[in-house]
Write a protein that holds these residues in place. Structure first.
Motif, PDB file in Angstrom:
ATOM      1  N   LEU A 100      98.315 -69.487  -5.019  1.00  0.00           N
ATOM      2  CA  LEU A 100      97.819 -70.505  -4.094  1.00  0.00           C
ATOM      3  C   LEU A 100      97.237 -71.723  -4.804  1.00  0.00           C
ATOM      4  O   LEU A 100      96.799 -72.662  -4.155  1.00  0.00           O
ATOM      5  CB  LEU A 100      96.752 -69.891  -3.174  1.00  0.00           C
ATOM      6  CG  LEU A 100      97.214 -68.705  -2.327  1.00  0.00           C
ATOM      7  CD1 LEU A 100      96.022 -68.042  -1.638  1.00  0.00           C
ATOM      8  CD2 LEU A 100      98.250 -69.140  -1.309  1.00  0.00           C
ATOM      9  N   GLY A 101      97.221 -71.712  -6.117  1.00  0.00           N
ATOM     10  CA  GLY A 101      96.645 -72.818  -6.878  1.00  0.00           C
ATOM     11  C   GLY A 101      95.194 -72.560  -7.225  1.00  0.00           C
ATOM     12  O   GLY A 101      94.812 -72.584  -8.391  1.00  0.00           O
ATOM     13  N   TRP A 102      94.377 -72.345  -6.206  1.00  0.00           N
ATOM     14  CA  TRP A 102      92.973 -71.988  -6.407  1.00  0.00           C
ATOM     15  C   TRP A 102      92.490 -71.218  -5.184  1.00  0.00           C
ATOM     16  O   TRP A 102      93.165 -71.142  -4.157  1.00  0.00           O
ATOM     17  CB  TRP A 102      92.102 -73.220  -6.654  1.00  0.00           C
ATOM     18  CG  TRP A 102      92.019 -74.160  -5.490  1.00  0.00           C
ATOM     19  CD1 TRP A 102      91.146 -74.105  -4.433  1.00  0.00           C
ATOM     20  CD2 TRP A 102      92.847 -75.309  -5.254  1.00  0.00           C
ATOM     21  NE1 TRP A 102      91.381 -75.136  -3.556  1.00  0.00           N
ATOM     22  CE2 TRP A 102      92.419 -75.890  -4.042  1.00  0.00           C
ATOM     23  CE3 TRP A 102      93.898 -75.894  -5.960  1.00  0.00           C
ATOM     24  CZ2 TRP A 102      93.004 -77.043  -3.515  1.00  0.00           C
ATOM     25  CZ3 TRP A 102      94.478 -77.024  -5.431  1.00  0.00           C
ATOM     26  CH2 TRP A 102      94.037 -77.598  -4.223  1.00  0.00           C
ATOM     27  N   GLU A 103      91.313 -70.658  -5.318  1.00  0.00           N
ATOM     28  CA  GLU A 103      90.708 -69.909  -4.223  1.00  0.00           C
ATOM     29  C   GLU A 103      89.203 -69.877  -4.430  1.00  0.00           C
ATOM     30  O   GLU A 103      88.708 -70.161  -5.527  1.00  0.00           O
ATOM     31  CB  GLU A 103      91.235 -68.472  -4.173  1.00  0.00           C
ATOM     32  CG  GLU A 103      90.872 -67.653  -5.403  1.00  0.00           C
ATOM     33  CD  GLU A 103      91.384 -66.237  -5.378  1.00  0.00           C
ATOM     34  OE1 GLU A 103      91.996 -65.842  -4.357  1.00  0.00           O
ATOM     35  OE2 GLU A 103      91.186 -65.510  -6.377  1.00  0.00           O
ATOM     36  N   GLN A 104      88.471 -69.543  -3.388  1.00  0.00           N
ATOM     37  CA  GLN A 104      87.033 -69.329  -3.524  1.00  0.00           C
ATOM     38  C   GLN A 104      86.789 -67.994  -4.224  1.00  0.00           C
ATOM     39  O   GLN A 104      87.517 -67.036  -4.015  1.00  0.00           O
ATOM     40  CB  GLN A 104      86.373 -69.360  -2.146  1.00  0.00           C
ATOM     41  CG  GLN A 104      86.308 -70.771  -1.562  1.00  0.00           C
ATOM     42  CD  GLN A 104      86.428 -70.826  -0.056  1.00  0.00           C
ATOM     43  OE1 GLN A 104      86.717 -71.872   0.504  1.00  0.00           O
ATOM     44  NE2 GLN A 104      86.234 -69.720   0.631  1.00  0.00           N
ATOM     45  N   ARG A 105      85.761 -67.964  -5.047  1.00  0.00           N
ATOM     46  CA  ARG A 105      85.472 -66.767  -5.825  1.00  0.00           C
ATOM     47  C   ARG A 105      85.062 -65.613  -4.908  1.00  0.00           C
ATOM     48  O   ARG A 105      84.163 -65.776  -4.083  1.00  0.00           O
ATOM     49  CB  ARG A 105      84.353 -67.034  -6.825  1.00  0.00           C
ATOM     50  CG  ARG A 105      84.701 -68.087  -7.861  1.00  0.00           C
ATOM     51  CD  ARG A 105      83.547 -68.275  -8.827  1.00  0.00           C
ATOM     52  NE  ARG A 105      83.840 -69.360  -9.768  1.00  0.00           N
ATOM     53  CZ  ARG A 105      84.540 -69.206 -10.877  1.00  0.00           C
ATOM     54  NH1 ARG A 105      84.999 -68.021 -11.199  1.00  0.00           N
ATOM     55  NH2 ARG A 105      84.771 -70.235 -11.674  1.00  0.00           N
ATOM     56  N   PRO A 106      85.686 -64.452  -5.024  1.00  0.00           N
ATOM     57  CA  PRO A 106      85.238 -63.290  -4.249  1.00  0.00           C
ATOM     58  C   PRO A 106      83.820 -62.888  -4.633  1.00  0.00           C
ATOM     59  O   PRO A 106      83.425 -62.994  -5.790  1.00  0.00           O
ATOM     60  CB  PRO A 106      86.259 -62.205  -4.615  1.00  0.00           C
ATOM     61  CG  PRO A 106      87.451 -62.949  -5.130  1.00  0.00           C
ATOM     62  CD  PRO A 106      86.907 -64.168  -5.800  1.00  0.00           C
ATOM     63  N   PHE A 107      83.073 -62.453  -3.637  1.00  0.00           N
ATOM     64  CA  PHE A 107      81.706 -61.967  -3.825  1.00  0.00           C
ATOM     65  C   PHE A 107      80.809 -63.013  -4.484  1.00  0.00           C
ATOM     66  O   PHE A 107      79.904 -62.679  -5.246  1.00  0.00           O
ATOM     67  CB  PHE A 107      81.705 -60.672  -4.644  1.00  0.00           C
ATOM     68  CG  PHE A 107      82.517 -59.560  -4.024  1.00  0.00           C
ATOM     69  CD1 PHE A 107      82.131 -58.978  -2.829  1.00  0.00           C
ATOM     70  CD2 PHE A 107      83.690 -59.118  -4.638  1.00  0.00           C
ATOM     71  CE1 PHE A 107      82.888 -57.960  -2.255  1.00  0.00           C
ATOM     72  CE2 PHE A 107      84.444 -58.104  -4.071  1.00  0.00           C
ATOM     73  CZ  PHE A 107      84.042 -57.517  -2.881  1.00  0.00           C
ATOM     74  N   PHE A 108      81.070 -64.284  -4.185  1.00  0.00           N
ATOM     75  CA  PHE A 108      80.202 -65.350  -4.690  1.00  0.00           C
ATOM     76  C   PHE A 108      78.905 -65.366  -3.884  1.00  0.00           C
ATOM     77  O   PHE A 108      78.911 -65.238  -2.658  1.00  0.00           O
ATOM     78  CB  PHE A 108      80.895 -66.707  -4.581  1.00  0.00           C
ATOM     79  CG  PHE A 108      80.003 -67.869  -4.934  1.00  0.00           C
ATOM     80  CD1 PHE A 108      79.838 -68.263  -6.246  1.00  0.00           C
ATOM     81  CD2 PHE A 108      79.322 -68.565  -3.938  1.00  0.00           C
ATOM     82  CE1 PHE A 108      79.015 -69.338  -6.579  1.00  0.00           C
ATOM     83  CE2 PHE A 108      78.502 -69.633  -4.255  1.00  0.00           C
ATOM     84  CZ  PHE A 108      78.351 -70.017  -5.579  1.00  0.00           C
ATOM     85  N   THR A 109      77.796 -65.526  -4.565  1.00  0.00           N
ATOM     86  CA  THR A 109      76.492 -65.690  -3.923  1.00  0.00           C
ATOM     87  C   THR A 109      75.746 -66.792  -4.654  1.00  0.00           C
ATOM     88  O   THR A 109      75.581 -66.737  -5.875  1.00  0.00           O
ATOM     89  CB  THR A 109      75.674 -64.387  -3.972  1.00  0.00           C
ATOM     90  OG1 THR A 109      76.402 -63.347  -3.312  1.00  0.00           O
ATOM     91  CG2 THR A 109      74.342 -64.572  -3.262  1.00  0.00           C
ATOM     92  N   GLY A 110      75.338 -67.788  -3.918  1.00  0.00           N
ATOM     93  CA  GLY A 110      74.626 -68.891  -4.542  1.00  0.00           C
ATOM     94  C   GLY A 110      74.335 -69.981  -3.535  1.00  0.00           C
ATOM     95  O   GLY A 110      74.482 -69.802  -2.321  1.00  0.00           O
ATOM     96  N   VAL A 111      73.927 -71.138  -4.039  1.00  0.00           N
ATOM     97  CA  VAL A 111      73.629 -72.305  -3.211  1.00  0.00           C
ATOM     98  C   VAL A 111      74.680 -73.367  -3.490  1.00  0.00           C
ATOM     99  O   VAL A 111      74.936 -73.711  -4.645  1.00  0.00           O
ATOM    100  CB  VAL A 111      72.220 -72.847  -3.508  1.00  0.00           C
ATOM    101  CG1 VAL A 111      71.955 -74.113  -2.702  1.00  0.00           C
ATOM    102  CG2 VAL A 111      71.170 -71.789  -3.195  1.00  0.00           C
ATOM    103  N   PHE A 112      75.312 -73.863  -2.429  1.00  0.00           N
ATOM    104  CA  PHE A 112      76.362 -74.882  -2.566  1.00  0.00           C
ATOM    105  C   PHE A 112      76.124 -75.959  -1.523  1.00  0.00           C
ATOM    106  O   PHE A 112      75.978 -75.663  -0.334  1.00  0.00           O
ATOM    107  CB  PHE A 112      77.739 -74.247  -2.391  1.00  0.00           C
ATOM    108  CG  PHE A 112      78.871 -75.231  -2.395  1.00  0.00           C
ATOM    109  CD1 PHE A 112      79.158 -75.974  -3.526  1.00  0.00           C
ATOM    110  CD2 PHE A 112      79.651 -75.426  -1.265  1.00  0.00           C
ATOM    111  CE1 PHE A 112      80.188 -76.895  -3.537  1.00  0.00           C
ATOM    112  CE2 PHE A 112      80.691 -76.336  -1.268  1.00  0.00           C
ATOM    113  CZ  PHE A 112      80.964 -77.073  -2.399  1.00  0.00           C
ATOM    114  N   GLU A 113      76.073 -77.201  -1.968  1.00  0.00           N
ATOM    115  CA  GLU A 113      75.794 -78.335  -1.093  1.00  0.00           C
ATOM    116  C   GLU A 113      74.503 -78.140  -0.296  1.00  0.00           C
ATOM    117  O   GLU A 113      74.405 -78.484   0.892  1.00  0.00           O
ATOM    118  CB  GLU A 113      76.975 -78.593  -0.141  1.00  0.00           C
ATOM    119  CG  GLU A 113      78.213 -79.130  -0.827  1.00  0.00           C
ATOM    120  CD  GLU A 113      77.963 -80.453  -1.526  1.00  0.00           C
ATOM    121  OE1 GLU A 113      77.625 -81.432  -0.839  1.00  0.00           O
ATOM    122  OE2 GLU A 113      78.087 -80.508  -2.755  1.00  0.00           O
ATOM    123  N   GLY A 114      73.516 -77.535  -0.965  1.00  0.00           N
ATOM    124  CA  GLY A 114      72.201 -77.414  -0.369  1.00  0.00           C
ATOM    125  C   GLY A 114      71.999 -76.260   0.591  1.00  0.00           C
ATOM    126  O   GLY A 114      70.917 -76.122   1.173  1.00  0.00           O
TER     127      GLY A 114
END
Length: 394
Positions: A100-114
């Motif tokens: 698919l070119g790229w994807e969101q990381r599985p099991f990601f936990t964090g703060v993104f765009e506030g």
């Protein structure tokens, strides 16, 4: 060898060993020293000294590297969060993917765009997929970052709001937010076929368009359409190496600088690239999604792309960037209007329901409905969720 590195040739004298004359215990000497069996232990001790020195040198080199690399990494992370653009910050959430070119990381936990962000085993901003497959009625929402909920808390995205609205009536359903940052219809179609089709959704909502009209690319700094760029085979080793490098902020910052220099060195005539997904391919991708939904016994709902572009003041940025932004502020709404017209035509031709987000979130009072020209605010998500709920309750 002696400590000087010379080979030690046997002397002409020696002592016979056994009965065979060809077996000798040579007595050798070099640099004024006798290297018989009795003195070899002393030679071994002398050999250990250079090894210890090498280990000490290696340890010192590693320490020195860490001493400057760690502050550089921390400084790069600070700079990217404070001065980097949305694509720089999205690199923390995304990784390269071969199909698919790229994807969101599985099991990601964090703060993104506030806002806090967590993803499931598929990299989707939702709970475990097992809860979706066990639901009596299943709604799948395919879309880009506006569906993902860019800058919006998860509970305020229109996927979660829609689930709560449907829970209050007989149309109760589990809603899966399959929004992927930066995705076009080319990627959305393959995401559904390769991963999400086995989940057997009853209703599929397709909300693509914003990235299909992109001219500046998103993840790969390569020309060509999505069909040309994302179909290229990339080895597993290259993908793993690329993903490891993208975790380092200092290397992302260096890559940003190199690409920026390369962009300015190119002639103005070659800087502008074509659309990621041309209009005819955009139409074909949506038609294929509608066909697959019918084939699987599901229901399709199409949605146009809402937008609010305002030409920026050129004095707030470098002249070349300001000119590009002003051009995009005129070009993107024009192309999005064309692609939204295609969505409406397909809805009529295929007799599928349509949620016209461009109309719902347009008008003079739309300022509070957007976080930026493309991404709805929590209030904008609420408007979209209510419109989807009305269509599904019919």
């Amino acid at each position: 060898r002696c400590p000087t590195g010379r080979w030690l040739p046997p002397t002409s004298t020696g002592t016979k060993q056994g009965t065979r004359s060809s077996r000798w215990k040579p007595t050798v000497s070099c640099c004024g020293k006798d290297y018989s069996r009795e003195s070899r232990a002393a030679v071994d001790v002398e050999r250990r000294v250079p090894v210890r020195r090498r280990l000490t040198a290696v340890c010192f080199a590693l320490y020195a590297t860490a001493a400057w690399a760690l502050p550089l990494e921390l400084l790069s992370r600070w700079w990217l969060r404070r001065y980097g653009d949305a694509l720089d910050r999205a690199a923390e959430v995304l990784r390269m993917e071969p199909e698919l070119g790229w994807e969101q990381r599985p099991f990601f936990t964090g703060v993104f765009e506030g806002v806090p962000v967590r993803t499931n085993e598929f990299g989707l901003r939702d709970g475990p997929v097992g809860g979706f497959t066990q639901a009596p009625k299943r709604v799948l929402i395919l879309g880009p970052s506006s569906t993902f909920g860019w800058g919006t808390p998860e509970e305020q995205t229109y996927a979660r709001r829609l689930e709560r609205l449907l829970a209050s009536g007989p149309s109760s359903a589990r809603v899966l937010n399959a929004g992927e940052i930066g995705y076009s219809t080319w990627q959305g179609l393959r995401l559904y076929c390769q991963r999400l089709r086995p989940l057997h959704p009853d209703i599929i909502v397709a909300a693509y368009g914003a990235n299909d009209v992109d001219r500046w690319r998103f993840f790969f700094a390569e020309g060509g359409t999505d069909t040309e760029v994302l179909s290229r085979k990339r080895s597993a080793g290259r993908i793993a190496f690329h993903n490891a490098l993208r975790r380092l902020a200092c290397l992302r910052l260096a890559s940003r600088a190199v690409l920026g220099i390369a962009h300015h060195l190119r002639s103005p005539a070659t800087r502008t690239q074509g659309l990621r997904v041309p209009a005819d391919e955009f139409r074909a991708n949506l038609l294929e999604l509608a066909r697959l939904a019918r084939e699987d016994g599901g229901r399709m709902i199409l949605m146009t792309t809402a937008h609010r572009f305002i030409a920026p003041d050129g004095g707030a940025a470098r002249q070349s960037l300001a000119e590009a932004r002003r051009a995009e502020a005129v070009r993107v709404p024009r192309d999005l209007s064309l692609f939204n017209r295609i969505v409406r035509e397909i809805a009529v031709k295929e007799r599928v329901p349509l949620v016209d987000a461009e109309v719902l979130l347009g008008g003079k009072d739309a300022a509070g409905l957007f976080l930026d020209p493309i991404h709805p605010s929590p209030a904008g998500h609420a408007v979209i969720a209510e419109a989807l709920a009305r269509v599904m309750k019919r």
